[in-house]
Write an enzyme that holds these catalytic residues in place. Structure first.
Site, PDB file in Angstrom:
ATOM      1  NE  ARG A 196      53.196  74.437  92.897  1.00  0.00           N
ATOM      2  CZ  ARG A 196      52.386  74.009  91.950  1.00  0.00           C
ATOM      3  NH1 ARG A 196      51.487  74.823  91.416  1.00  0.00           N
ATOM      4  NH2 ARG A 196      52.458  72.758  91.536  1.00  0.00           N
ATOM      5  CE  LYS A 203      55.383  67.262  92.565  1.00  0.00           C
ATOM      6  NZ  LYS A 203      56.688  67.932  92.473  1.00  0.00           N
ATOM      7  CE1 TYR A 245      57.149  70.753 104.447  1.00  0.00           C
ATOM      8  CE2 TYR A 245      55.032  69.812 103.788  1.00  0.00           C
ATOM      9  CZ  TYR A 245      56.273  70.331 103.466  1.00  0.00           C
ATOM     10  OH  TYR A 245      56.651  70.408 102.144  1.00  0.00           O
ATOM     11  CE  LYS A 255      54.775  66.788  96.477  1.00  0.00           C
ATOM     12  NZ  LYS A 255      55.902  67.439  95.881  1.00  0.00           N
ATOM     13  CB  CYS A 278      59.721  70.876  87.217  1.00  0.00           C
ATOM     14  SG  CYS A 278      58.580  71.382  88.520  1.00  0.00           S
ATOM     15  CD  GLU A 303      54.016  58.520  85.561  1.00  0.00           C
ATOM     16  OE1 GLU A 303      55.241  58.414  85.744  1.00  0.00           O
ATOM     17  OE2 GLU A 303      53.526  59.288  84.712  1.00  0.00           O
TER      18      GLU A 303
HETATM   19  C1  PBG Z   1      58.636  70.357  93.263  1.00  0.00           C
HETATM   20  C2  PBG Z   1      58.015  70.032  94.560  1.00  0.00           C
HETATM   21  C3  PBG Z   1      56.789  70.496  95.018  1.00  0.00           C
HETATM   22  C4  PBG Z   1      56.602  69.931  96.272  1.00  0.00           C
HETATM   23  C5  PBG Z   1      57.711  69.152  96.554  1.00  0.00           C
HETATM   24  N1  PBG Z   1      58.564  69.206  95.456  1.00  0.00           N
HETATM   25  C6  PBG Z   1      55.859  71.484  94.487  1.00  0.00           C
HETATM   26  C7  PBG Z   1      55.297  71.403  93.148  1.00  0.00           C
HETATM   27  O1  PBG Z   1      55.327  70.390  92.454  1.00  0.00           O
HETATM   28  O2  PBG Z   1      54.802  72.447  92.767  1.00  0.00           O
HETATM   29  C8  PBG Z   1      55.394  70.157  97.124  1.00  0.00           C
HETATM   30  C9  PBG Z   1      55.548  69.884  98.551  1.00  0.00           C
HETATM   31  C10 PBG Z   1      54.470  70.402  99.395  1.00  0.00           C
HETATM   32  O3  PBG Z   1      53.456  70.982  98.941  1.00  0.00           O
HETATM   33  O4  PBG Z   1      54.598  70.223 100.610  1.00  0.00           O
HETATM   34  N2  PBG Z   1      59.977  70.576  93.352  1.00  0.00           N
END
Ligand code: PBG
Length: 312
Positions: A189, A179, A297, A232, A114, A217
């Protein structure tokens, strides 16, 4: 009587629907691990956007799948990139739907991490200027909100100053505040081709064992100017949602991620559970825990159901 005394109500107004937009033409490709979710090219985006607008979902969250990847993810700030084009297309053709962009590099880097790598580690401070470039490009294209998901420290502050100094002081930021480094992201992914080519994301995403750290955070994101604080994944982290709700007066979002969606779909396909009922129970639980906003989703299915019946 139950309707009169019910404490929590789910509404279409709670939902953000994530969309996967792929560079190319004529793409309407099912994601095998996420039944009901497809990747679309721009010329096919109307298929899904017609449904989103009709269901009166307030906002979409855009993820890009580019053809060009490099070491630093420079395609993310290409003003003619796939996300920038998608923002313009949706703003022009579906003005009732707000456009939020995921701000990250993992779908755009050749290594799938990232940010900028130095010796196999993501370098926090080298990544920040690139996040600013990406955000400004999304803002120029007309995004209504940006949502940085890379978990670099100082992200919110550097985005806020980049936006303020470039004429976008009205643009809000949704922080991926807490997160966690989670196996629940597996199907995502696969969907966007962003699995790291080596290692994992544990050096920048949070340890699922740590609850109090979410307060640290959130304090940073809050002080640096995040407008919405997100947790998340959602299902296994409702204690974190509740903690943030109790301690911060900003809107709290929960991201009901890919793996959470896929588990329900897989069990329902086997006839082991009632998919619609479980979907509504899970979404309701997120709201009960304190989520003001649910990124999911399931948004389209749930919205279509809510618009049809007053769910028991
Ligand atoms: C990273 C990102 C991720 C998700 C949203 N933004 C994946 C990660 O951190 O590997 C995951 C979303 C999902 O699993 O629905 N840009």
């Amino acid at each position: 009587m139950r309707r009169l005394v019910r404490e929590t109500q789910l509404s279409v107004n709670d939902f953000i629907y994530p969309l996967f937009i792929e560079e190319g033409e004529n793409i309407d490709a099912p994601i095998s691990s996420m039944p009901g979710v497809n990747r679309y090219s721009l010329d096919k985006l109307n298929i899904i956007m017609d449904r989103v607008a009709k269901a009166r979902i307030p906002a979409v969250l855009l993820f890009g799948i580019p053809t060009h990847k490099d070491e630093i993810g420079s395609e993310t700030w290409n003003d003619a990139g796939v996300i920038q084009q998608a923002i313009k297309y949706i703003k022009k053709n579906y003005p009732s739907v707000a456009v939020i962009t995921d701000v990250c590099f993992c779908e755009y880097t050749s290594h799938g991490h990232c940010g900028v790598l130095v010796d196999e580690y993501v370098d926090n401070d080298l990544t920040l200027p690139n996040i600013q470039k990406q955000v400004l490009s999304h803002a120029r294209a007309g995004a209504d909100m940006v949502a940085p998901s890379g978990m670099m420290d100082g992200t919110i502050g550097s985005i806020r100053s980049a936006l303020d100094n470039n004429g976008f002081s009205n643009l809000p930021i949704m922080g991926y505040t807490a997160k966690y480094s989670s196996a629940f992201y597996g199907p995502f992914r696969e969907a966007v081709d962003s699995a790291p080519s080596f290692g994992d994301r544990k050096t920048y995403q949070m340890d699922p064992a740590n609850g109090r750290e979410a307060m640290v955070e959130a304090s940073y994101d809050d002080m640096e100017g995040a407008d919405i604080l997100m947790v998340k994944p959602a299902m296994a982290y409702l204690d974190i949602v509740k903690t943030l709700k109790d301690n911060f007066d900003k809107p709290i979002a929960a991201y009901n991620v890919s793996g959470e969606y896929s588990m329900v779909k897989a069990a329902a396909a086997n006839g082991w559970i009632d998919g619609d009922k479980l979907m509504m129970e899970l979404l309701l639980s997120m709201k009960r825990a304190g989520a003001d906003i649910i990124i999911t989703y399931f948004a389209l299915d749930a919205a279509e159901l809510l618009n049809k019946v007053n769910y028991e």
